[in-house]
Design a protein around this motif. Structure first.
Motif, PDB file in Angstrom:
ATOM      1  N   GLN A   8       0.333  -1.441  -0.462  1.00 32.99           N
ATOM      2  CA  GLN A   8      -0.134  -0.108   0.359  1.00 32.99           C
ATOM      3  C   GLN A   8       0.740   0.952   0.196  1.00 32.99           C
ATOM      4  O   GLN A   8       0.821   2.247  -0.854  1.00 32.99           O
ATOM      5  N   LEU A   9       2.465   1.102   0.708  1.00 33.83           N
ATOM      6  CA  LEU A   9       2.879   2.435   0.698  1.00 33.83           C
ATOM      7  C   LEU A   9       3.514   2.006  -0.824  1.00 33.83           C
ATOM      8  O   LEU A   9       3.492   4.099  -0.871  1.00 33.83           O
ATOM      9  N   LEU A  10       4.066   1.706  -1.141  1.00 32.62           N
ATOM     10  CA  LEU A  10       4.898   1.664  -2.399  1.00 32.62           C
ATOM     11  C   LEU A  10       3.222   2.785  -3.092  1.00 32.62           C
ATOM     12  O   LEU A  10       4.485   3.259  -4.303  1.00 32.62           O
ATOM     13  N   GLY A  11       2.100   1.708  -3.620  1.00 31.00           N
ATOM     14  CA  GLY A  11       1.616   2.500  -4.441  1.00 31.00           C
ATOM     15  C   GLY A  11       0.616   3.940  -4.086  1.00 31.00           C
ATOM     16  O   GLY A  11       1.457   4.951  -5.136  1.00 31.00           O
ATOM     17  N   ALA A  12       1.150   4.232  -2.616  1.00 30.31           N
ATOM     18  CA  ALA A  12       0.290   5.593  -2.421  1.00 30.31           C
ATOM     19  C   ALA A  12       2.347   6.989  -2.405  1.00 30.31           C
ATOM     20  O   ALA A  12       1.906   7.560  -3.314  1.00 30.31           O
ATOM     21  N   ALA A  13       3.405   5.596  -2.902  1.00 34.54           N
ATOM     22  CA  ALA A  13       4.248   6.921  -3.699  1.00 34.54           C
ATOM     23  C   ALA A  13       4.053   6.807  -5.117  1.00 34.54           C
ATOM     24  O   ALA A  13       4.639   8.259  -5.590  1.00 34.54           O
ATOM     25  N   ARG A  14       3.969   5.958  -5.170  1.00 38.64           N
ATOM     26  CA  ARG A  14       3.908   5.876  -7.130  1.00 38.64           C
ATOM     27  C   ARG A  14       2.948   6.738  -7.133  1.00 38.64           C
ATOM     28  O   ARG A  14       3.501   7.466  -8.179  1.00 38.64           O
ATOM     29  N   GLU A  15       1.415   6.875  -6.348  1.00 33.94           N
ATOM     30  CA  GLU A  15       0.481   8.008  -6.760  1.00 33.94           C
ATOM     31  C   GLU A  15       1.013   8.803  -6.408  1.00 33.94           C
ATOM     32  O   GLU A  15      -0.007   9.906  -6.743  1.00 33.94           O
ATOM     33  N   GLU A  66       6.370   4.675 -12.779  1.00 37.60           N
ATOM     34  CA  GLU A  66       6.028   3.827 -12.090  1.00 37.60           C
ATOM     35  C   GLU A  66       6.763   2.762 -11.098  1.00 37.60           C
ATOM     36  O   GLU A  66       8.262   3.272 -11.336  1.00 37.60           O
ATOM     37  N   HIS A  67       6.520   1.429 -10.923  1.00 39.63           N
ATOM     38  CA  HIS A  67       7.788   0.426  -9.916  1.00 39.63           C
ATOM     39  C   HIS A  67       8.385  -0.911 -10.769  1.00 39.63           C
ATOM     40  O   HIS A  67       7.068  -1.389 -11.032  1.00 39.63           O
ATOM     41  N   ARG A  68       8.711  -1.376 -10.882  1.00 40.54           N
ATOM     42  CA  ARG A  68       9.107  -2.142 -11.729  1.00 40.54           C
ATOM     43  C   ARG A  68      10.706  -3.257 -11.659  1.00 40.54           C
ATOM     44  O   ARG A  68      10.826  -2.887 -10.663  1.00 40.54           O
ATOM     45  N   ASN A  69       9.965  -4.693 -11.707  1.00 36.54           N
ATOM     46  CA  ASN A  69      10.607  -5.912 -11.295  1.00 36.54           C
ATOM     47  C   ASN A  69      11.077  -5.902  -9.707  1.00 36.54           C
ATOM     48  O   ASN A  69      11.822  -5.109  -9.132  1.00 36.54           O
ATOM     49  N   VAL A  70       9.771  -5.800  -9.123  1.00 31.06           N
ATOM     50  CA  VAL A  70       9.737  -5.631  -7.571  1.00 31.06           C
ATOM     51  C   VAL A  70       9.826  -6.729  -7.009  1.00 31.06           C
ATOM     52  O   VAL A  70       8.572  -7.787  -7.134  1.00 31.06           O
ATOM     53  N   VAL A  71      10.457  -6.985  -6.052  1.00 34.59           N
ATOM     54  CA  VAL A  71      10.706  -8.407  -5.378  1.00 34.59           C
ATOM     55  C   VAL A  71      10.885  -7.865  -3.854  1.00 34.59           C
ATOM     56  O   VAL A  71      11.065  -7.012  -3.520  1.00 34.59           O
ATOM     57  N   VAL A  81      10.179  -6.322   6.258  1.00 38.25           N
ATOM     58  CA  VAL A  81       9.847  -6.726   4.711  1.00 38.25           C
ATOM     59  C   VAL A  81      10.982  -5.968   4.445  1.00 38.25           C
ATOM     60  O   VAL A  81      11.327  -4.781   4.387  1.00 38.25           O
ATOM     61  N   ILE A  82      11.772  -6.474   3.118  1.00 36.07           N
ATOM     62  CA  ILE A  82      12.633  -6.142   2.301  1.00 36.07           C
ATOM     63  C   ILE A  82      12.325  -5.657   0.343  1.00 36.07           C
ATOM     64  O   ILE A  82      11.658  -6.831   0.479  1.00 36.07           O
ATOM     65  N   VAL A  83      12.315  -4.835   0.371  1.00 40.87           N
ATOM     66  CA  VAL A  83      12.028  -4.606  -1.414  1.00 40.87           C
ATOM     67  C   VAL A  83      12.939  -4.350  -1.990  1.00 40.87           C
ATOM     68  O   VAL A  83      13.491  -3.263  -1.869  1.00 40.87           O
ATOM     69  N   GLU A  84      12.899  -4.437  -3.658  1.00 40.70           N
ATOM     70  CA  GLU A  84      13.726  -4.519  -4.285  1.00 40.70           C
ATOM     71  C   GLU A  84      13.164  -3.895  -5.466  1.00 40.70           C
ATOM     72  O   GLU A  84      11.953  -4.847  -5.586  1.00 40.70           O
ATOM     73  N   TYR A  85      13.635  -2.997  -5.995  1.00 38.52           N
ATOM     74  CA  TYR A  85      12.615  -2.175  -7.176  1.00 38.52           C
ATOM     75  C   TYR A  85      13.350  -1.404  -7.869  1.00 38.52           C
ATOM     76  O   TYR A  85      14.168  -0.852  -8.074  1.00 38.52           O
ATOM     77  N   GLU A  86      12.841  -1.162  -9.357  1.00 42.14           N
ATOM     78  CA  GLU A  86      13.529  -0.041 -10.533  1.00 42.14           C
ATOM     79  C   GLU A  86      12.421   1.362 -10.215  1.00 42.14           C
ATOM     80  O   GLU A  86      10.651   0.791 -10.290  1.00 42.14           O
ATOM     81  N   SER A  87      12.678   2.241  -9.878  1.00 42.78           N
ATOM     82  CA  SER A  87      12.067   3.170  -9.941  1.00 42.78           C
ATOM     83  C   SER A  87      12.211   4.050 -10.966  1.00 42.78           C
ATOM     84  O   SER A  87      13.081   4.632 -11.620  1.00 42.78           O
ATOM     85  N   HIS A  88      10.519   4.679 -12.191  1.00 40.89           N
ATOM     86  CA  HIS A  88      10.950   4.714 -13.246  1.00 40.89           C
ATOM     87  C   HIS A  88      10.175   5.994 -13.331  1.00 40.89           C
ATOM     88  O   HIS A  88       9.028   5.762 -12.818  1.00 40.89           O
ATOM     89  N   GLY A  89      10.752   7.276 -13.612  1.00 37.88           N
ATOM     90  CA  GLY A  89       9.326   8.505 -14.113  1.00 37.88           C
ATOM     91  C   GLY A  89      10.170   9.248 -15.068  1.00 37.88           C
ATOM     92  O   GLY A  89      10.724   8.963 -15.650  1.00 37.88           O
ATOM     93  N   THR A  90      10.108  10.523 -14.952  1.00 43.83           N
ATOM     94  CA  THR A  90      10.554  11.648 -15.511  1.00 43.83           C
ATOM     95  C   THR A  90      10.924  13.295 -14.581  1.00 43.83           C
ATOM     96  O   THR A  90      10.510  13.364 -13.456  1.00 43.83           O
ATOM     97  N   VAL A  91      12.279  13.352 -15.218  1.00 38.69           N
ATOM     98  CA  VAL A  91      12.835  14.984 -14.327  1.00 38.69           C
ATOM     99  C   VAL A  91      12.191  16.437 -14.793  1.00 38.69           C
ATOM    100  O   VAL A  91      11.635  16.023 -16.161  1.00 38.69           O
ATOM    101  N   VAL A  92      11.259  16.697 -13.944  1.00 35.19           N
ATOM    102  CA  VAL A  92      10.034  17.439 -14.075  1.00 35.19           C
ATOM    103  C   VAL A  92      10.811  19.234 -14.770  1.00 35.19           C
ATOM    104  O   VAL A  92       9.799  19.026 -15.943  1.00 35.19           O
ATOM    105  N   ALA A  93      11.685  19.294 -15.073  1.00 32.43           N
ATOM    106  CA  ALA A  93      12.620  20.372 -15.776  1.00 32.43           C
ATOM    107  C   ALA A  93      13.052  19.619 -16.805  1.00 32.43           C
ATOM    108  O   ALA A  93      12.475  20.713 -17.479  1.00 32.43           O
ATOM    109  N   THR A  94      13.321  18.706 -17.320  1.00 33.45           N
ATOM    110  CA  THR A  94      13.916  19.042 -18.779  1.00 33.45           C
ATOM    111  C   THR A  94      12.771  17.575 -19.481  1.00 33.45           C
ATOM    112  O   THR A  94      12.909  17.726 -20.760  1.00 33.45           O
ATOM    113  N   GLY A  95      12.248  16.446 -19.080  1.00 35.00           N
ATOM    114  CA  GLY A  95      10.925  15.406 -19.428  1.00 35.00           C
ATOM    115  C   GLY A  95      12.030  14.638 -20.092  1.00 35.00           C
ATOM    116  O   GLY A  95      11.550  13.519 -20.441  1.00 35.00           O
ATOM    117  N   ALA A  96      13.260  14.362 -19.156  1.00 31.72           N
ATOM    118  CA  ALA A  96      14.592  13.003 -20.044  1.00 31.72           C
ATOM    119  C   ALA A  96      14.001  12.336 -18.437  1.00 31.72           C
ATOM    120  O   ALA A  96      12.856  12.195 -17.592  1.00 31.72           O
TER     121      ALA A  96
END
Length: 133
Positions: A8-15, A66-71, A81-96
């Motif tokens: 639930q916390l990971l979902g709230a962070a992502r959103e 999004e979070h990918r490859n969540v284990v 609980v230990i969680v491994e994941y990749e966080s994907h997003g966008t740099v707001v100022a540049t769109g990168a």
């Protein structure tokens, strides 16, 4: 139970749902970043301080996608609980695009997160900060 609270916390962070995120934290719970770039606090403690910190930083630098490859690793300690994941997003100022590897260690007690130690790879965040300087 602990795993569901962490999900639930990971979902709230992502959103970027600050209220749900804060509500899942224990009143004296904390977020901690042992490895972080300059300017990121080592620890934010207490539900109100966490809420303030998240509100101040939401969409400021990175917009999460999004979070990918969540284990999730449940441990012999039912609170941890230990969680491994990749966080994907966008740099707001540049769109990168932004990608960051994370390992987070959560302690959950009585249905609330007591602690989250977020072992982020600080290099992508440092690169994002440098790109807008």
């Amino acid at each position: 139970m602990a795993r569901e609270i962490v999900e639930q916390l990971l979902g709230a962070a992502r959103e970027q749902d600050i209220e749900t995120f804060a509500a899942l934290m224990a009143p004296d719970g904390y977020l901690e970043w042992p490895y972080r770039p300059p300017g990121v606090p080592a620890r934010v403690q207490g539900r109100d301080e966490i809420r303030r910190h998240l509100a101040a930083t939401a969409d400021g630098l990175i917009r999460l996608g999004e979070h990918r490859n969540v284990v999730m690793h449940e441990t012999t300690d039912p609170e941890v609980v230990i969680v491994e994941y990749e966080s994907h997003g966008t740099v707001v100022a540049t769109g990168a695009p932004f990608e960051q590897a994370v390992i987070a260690v959560f302690r959950v007690r009585d249905g609330r997160i007591v602690s989250c130690r977020d072992y982020i790879n600080p290099l992508p965040l440092m690169e994002a900060l440098a790109s807008i300087a």
